[in-house]
Structures are given as C-alpha cells and as structure tokens.
Scaffold this active site. Structure first.
Site, mmCIF file in Angstrom:
data_model
loop_
_atom_site.group_PDB
_atom_site.id
_atom_site.type_symbol
_atom_site.label_atom_id
_atom_site.label_comp_id
_atom_site.label_asym_id
_atom_site.label_seq_id
_atom_site.Cartn_x
_atom_site.Cartn_y
_atom_site.Cartn_z
ATOM 1 N N HIS A 208 0.842 -1.203 0.000
ATOM 2 C CA HIS A 208 0.000 0.000 0.000
ATOM 3 C C HIS A 208 0.877 1.253 0.000
ATOM 4 C CE1 HIS A 208 -3.755 2.254 1.062
ATOM 5 N NE2 HIS A 208 -2.864 3.091 1.592
ATOM 6 N N GLU A 209 1.884 1.277 0.880
ATOM 7 C CA GLU A 209 2.724 2.469 0.989
ATOM 8 C C GLU A 209 3.617 2.633 -0.244
ATOM 9 O OE1 GLU A 209 1.750 4.383 3.154
ATOM 10 O OE2 GLU A 209 0.687 2.985 4.447
ATOM 11 N N HIS A 212 1.876 4.412 -3.008
ATOM 12 C CA HIS A 212 1.775 5.868 -2.863
ATOM 13 C C HIS A 212 2.912 6.609 -3.560
ATOM 14 C CE1 HIS A 212 -1.793 6.481 -0.570
ATOM 15 N NE2 HIS A 212 -1.400 5.791 0.481
ATOM 16 N N GLU A 231 -5.628 7.450 -1.845
ATOM 17 C CA GLU A 231 -5.929 6.259 -1.036
ATOM 18 C C GLU A 231 -6.694 5.182 -1.812
ATOM 19 O OE1 GLU A 231 -4.333 5.845 1.406
ATOM 20 O OE2 GLU A 231 -3.858 7.802 2.241
#
Length: 548
Positions: A208-209, A212, A231
């Site tokens: 997930h990170e 980003h 997000e």
C-alpha cells in the site's frame, strides 16, 4: 510528517498543493541519534564536534510542502542475516514487456532530473532501500520486513513501471504512531504492529505504501479533498502488488482479491451506516473542486474534523470505483492505461476529471458503453451512501471459494456454541479447517454478529487459531469478541492491544465504554491513563471524548 493543513506549524511554507518547491536541509543532532528525511540522497553524517553530528538532505523534484518528513531517534539500520536485500532482487523478476513502460514524448512537468527519462532507471525493478528500527525489533525485521521489500518493490515495477523515486528508507515507528503506515517521498513509516503474526499484514501494508510513490506523491491531488486519488489507488494496487510479490497463480490471486473485496464491502457498509452523509462524499466540493480564491487560498472541507482521520470511505469507495473500472475494461486494458497515465502525469497535480477523461479517451469505444465523466462523478464521487453500481452487488466477493469456506466454518462454530456441555465422546470433536489471515478476519466478523458465544466456544476459538499470536487485524477482531461477550479471562489481550497497537485501538475504547460494564470501563480508563501523554494528539482527543 507534513500535513495538508497547518503545515506552517512544522516550518514556514505555502500550504496549497500548487505551491510546489524543492528544499534542502541541514540537521544537527547528538551522535546517538539517526536523522532520516524525505530527501533523495542517503545522507551520511559529518562530525561537528565531539558528540554532535550534521546531516544534509535535499530534493530536486518540486513537491507540495506537506510531503516533507523528518524522523530523529535512536534507530539502527537493520541488515539481513545473510545476503543484502538488494542482492535478492536478482532472484525476483517478473515477466513484463519493457515496451509497456516506454512512451514517446517529453514529460509534462516542470524541469527536474526525471527518472522516467533515464533508461537505466526505467528498467530498475528494485530501488536501493534500507530499514531502520529500534534494536529490540531486529529479529522481527529480519523475519518479515527485510524478506518482503525486494519482492514488493519488484512487483510494483512489474505493474506500473519506473519507480518515481531513486531510493527508499523504511522506518519502524513507535507504538503511539496513529496509523499502520505513512508514505512520503523516499521514506515510509511503518507501524510496529505490522511485524507480528506472520508476513501477510506487513506485506499488504508495505505494498500500500509503495503504491503511494506513484499515487499520492509522484501524482498528487490538486485539491486535498480528493483523497481518493491517493488512497483509493493505493488500496486497489496493494492487492495486485501483493499477489505478484507472493507469485500466486492467477486463480489464487483472483480468489484472494475476491476475499478482500468481500471484507471491504462489509467495512464500507458498516462505515456508511455509522457516519454522517456529508462525510461519505468523495468529491464534496463538486464542480468547485480545485477552485482557489484570488488570493490563492483554498478550503479543505471537513479538514479539521477529528473523526475524519479514522474514516475509511476515501479508501473504500475509491477502491470499489477502480475495481469497477478494471472489471468493466478488463485488467489488461486497465493496467496498460494506468502505466500510460503514470508516464503522462507524474510530477503533476490532478483532479478526478483529469483521470477519468484520459481513461475514457484511451479505451476502445466498445468498452466505454454507458460510461462518461459525468455519470461516474454522479454515481461514485458526488453521492453519499453506496454507489449505484454497487447496490446491485449484494455482497462483493460473496461467491468466492475462500468466502464459502469461511461460511462453512462459521456454521461449525455456531453448532458447537449451541451444543450443551457434556462429557466428551470420542470421535465427536469438530474438525476445523486451516484459514488464511483474511479468512480469519471474516470468520471473527461473522461470529461478532452472533448474539451470544459462551466462554467454552471463545476458549476453543482462541486455542484452535492461536488468536493471540495472529496479526493485528485478526487480534483486533478477537478483542472485539472478548469485549462483546465479556470474556474476562482474555481481558489481558485487550489491554495488551490498547497499549501496543495504538494505531488500531481507537475503536476498542468505544466498545469498552458502550456496554456500560464497570470492569470494562475501568480497563479503558486505565489504558488511556498509561498512554495519553504519548498518544497522537488527534487520537487522544477522540478517545477522551469517548471516555469522559
């Protein structure tokens, strides 16, 4: 880390995202401390005088001031026990066509040394990376995080192409950090809660990170109210990256993604039932999104609402919109477009309509059907409640094999719970299947819907699945069951969770108070007294309102 709101409290700056700039910083600190920042260089300290060091960081890519990040503490760089984690990259390679990642034309951003124009950077599957943590977490980092970084970075490259940033530091932050992770340029903060109970939660959160880097950082929202552009994309991509990092067969990847869709559908339903309608809209400013006054100021709607920090609607509705589009277009068409979008828009700020307009212009007409920027905005971005296309889907992923397997296990537990207490007879003990971590979460959520579970059932659950040793997502649901059924023998698990997993424990304080049980309320107040001085200020404010 920086913030879209009141970042001036960190250093003097212009706060609107359009005020992008480069920066350099020199930090002096005691020699016992390590200084990490969101700079593009891996700074090496220089000795100033005895007991004091100087660290210098800089960036050449202009970005909003809110992406600035600094961390100072007694961290230690964690190294793998054998070969370096960068060497592992040689073993991890995904078959992707390099041609997919190369598009003609110059970049559309202001001038800076861009990796998308550097041939060696475009083919770099795994960027240089380091892990920092307190020395007491060395074993946990070696067992999980260090094993996962190269596969997850390589998986991300196989899906989106060029890594926008040249390096990555991962810092394991203290228990009082208010979320499981936070991405900034060149550095990711990861909660220590991700390191326990196997590699699943750590891998998912890391993916997930990493996502980003593309969505949220290299491509930012021109209006901070459009959080879904960051997000929603990261939530959708985390499943795709993680499946590739695990080298799952296509049918296994699809099953796990269906299972996670089911969990998110349940979470979205729950959030929509328990939040104000105006907080459920992804694009609350509608046609005025991105507008600024003559002075250059802009307003972030609900920006100072302390409850908004804990809402998942931007993650979940954004995720389901992208899942809907990928399903409508087919994965090949969708991800091929996404790579083109990244190449076209990196280094720039966008609005929802920029993404949607480019998507519809770049897909074959037969796949467009009734899709338009207006219809997608109306159904998904500017309405509260469940988006219209989701309303016909009674429960996303419900027919998946992994979900049906959980349903069968729930039936066994309900049967066991109804069985009167008698002496055990040989051959009558129920046999339970081994479940994946996400299946365990779903199982416990189903059992939370039961009116009563007796202590024998709860004890058997704990022993069957070794619940106190599972990851933080599973343990959170286990703590909810303990609180709901006043299972006093396991209150120590709730106390441990509230003290050590503060990134996830806020909801549990409310559960402990709502049942109006004196012992549970005492437990909540005791834990808060022990943690409130170190707790994140916004979290402490929300918990205090629950308790007093």
């Amino acid at each position: 880390m920086g913030s879209p709101i009141n970042n001036r409290a960190l250093f003097p700056c212009q706060e609107p995202p359009v005020a992008m700039s480069t920066w350099q910083a020199t930090v002096r600190a005691a020699a016992s401390f390590v200084v990490l920042m969101s700079g593009e260089n891996s700074a090496k300290p220089t000795q100033l005088r005895e007991g004091s060091l100087s660290w210098h960081y800089y960036v050449t890519m202009p970005m909003p001031a809110s992406t600035f990040t600094i961390a100072v503490g007694s961290w230690t760089e964690m190294k793998p026990e054998t070969c370096s984690s960068n060497d592992l990259a040689a073993e991890i390679s995904f078959s992707t066509s390099e041609a997919d990642f190369r598009y003609a034309g110059i970049c559309g951003h202001v001038e800076y040394p861009c990796r998308f124009q550097d041939t060696s950077a475009t083919t770099q599957e795994v960027i240089p990376h380091r892990v920092f943590a307190p020395v007491c977490l060395k074993g946990a980092c070696q067992q999980t995080l260090l094993q996962l970084l190269s596969p997850c970075l390589s998986a991300a490259h196989s899906v989106l192409g060029t890594h926008p940033f040249p390096r990555l530091d991962v810092l394991i932050v203290p228990a009082n950090f208010p979320s499981l992770g936070m991405a900034s340029p060149h550095i990711v903060f990861l909660s220590q809660s991700t390191l326990t109970g196997g590699s699943h939660l750590c891998g998912i959160r890391l993916c997930h990170e990493i996502a980003h880097a593309w969505f949220g950082l290299a491509i930012g929202a021109r209006d901070w109210t459009e959080e879904w552009l960051s997000e929603g994309f990261a939530t959708h991509l985390e499943d795709v990256f993680w499946a590739k990092a695990q080298k799952l067969a296509p049918h296994e990847a699809q099953e796990q993604q269906e299972l996670r869709a089911c969990l998110r559908w349940r979470r979205l339903q729950d959030e929509l039932q328990n939040s104000p309608e105006e907080m459920q809209v992804l694009r609350p400013n509608k046609e005025k999104t991105g507008h600024m006054s003559d002075s250059g100021s802009s307003v972030i709607k609900h920006g100072l609402n302390s409850e908004k920090v804990f809402m998942q609607v931007h993650y979940l509705k954004g995720y389901f919109l992208l899942r809907f589009l990928a399903g409508r277009l087919g994965d090949n068409t969708y991800f091929s477009f996404l790579r083109k979008f990244v190449h076209t828009c990196h280094g720039q700020l966008i609005l929802s309509q920029d993404f949607l307009q480019m998507l519809l212009e770049n897909i074959p007409e037969e796949k467009r059907l009734d899709l338009s920027v207006e219809s997608i905005s109306r159904d998904w971005l500017e309405s509260s409640g469940l988006p219209q296309p989701l309303q016909t889907d009674l429960q996303a992923g419900a027919e998946c094999r992994l979900v049906r397997q959980v349903d069968a296990e729930v039936a066994k537990w309900n049967q066991l719970n109804r069985r009167p207490r008698k002496r055990k007879r040989r051959g009558t003990e129920e046999v339970f299947e081994k479940l994946l971590p996400d299946q365990l979460v779903l199982l416990l959520e189903h059992l939370l819907e039961q009116k009563t579970l007796n202590p024998r059932t709860l004890q058997s659950l704990e022993r069957t699945y070794h619940l106190p040793q599972q990851d933080a997502e599973v343990r959170h649901r286990w703590c909810e069951l303990i609180v709901k059924h006043k299972y006093t023998k396991a209150y120590k698990h709730v106390e441990k969770f509230l003290l050590e997993d503060q990134a996830m424990g806020i909801y549990l304080y409310g559960e402990l108070m709502v049942h109006e049980d004196a012992r549970q309320q005492r437990l909540a107040r005791t834990c808060f007294e022990l943690t409130k001085e170190l707790m994140d200020r916004c979290s402490a404010q929300v918990v205090a309102e629950m308790l007093f």
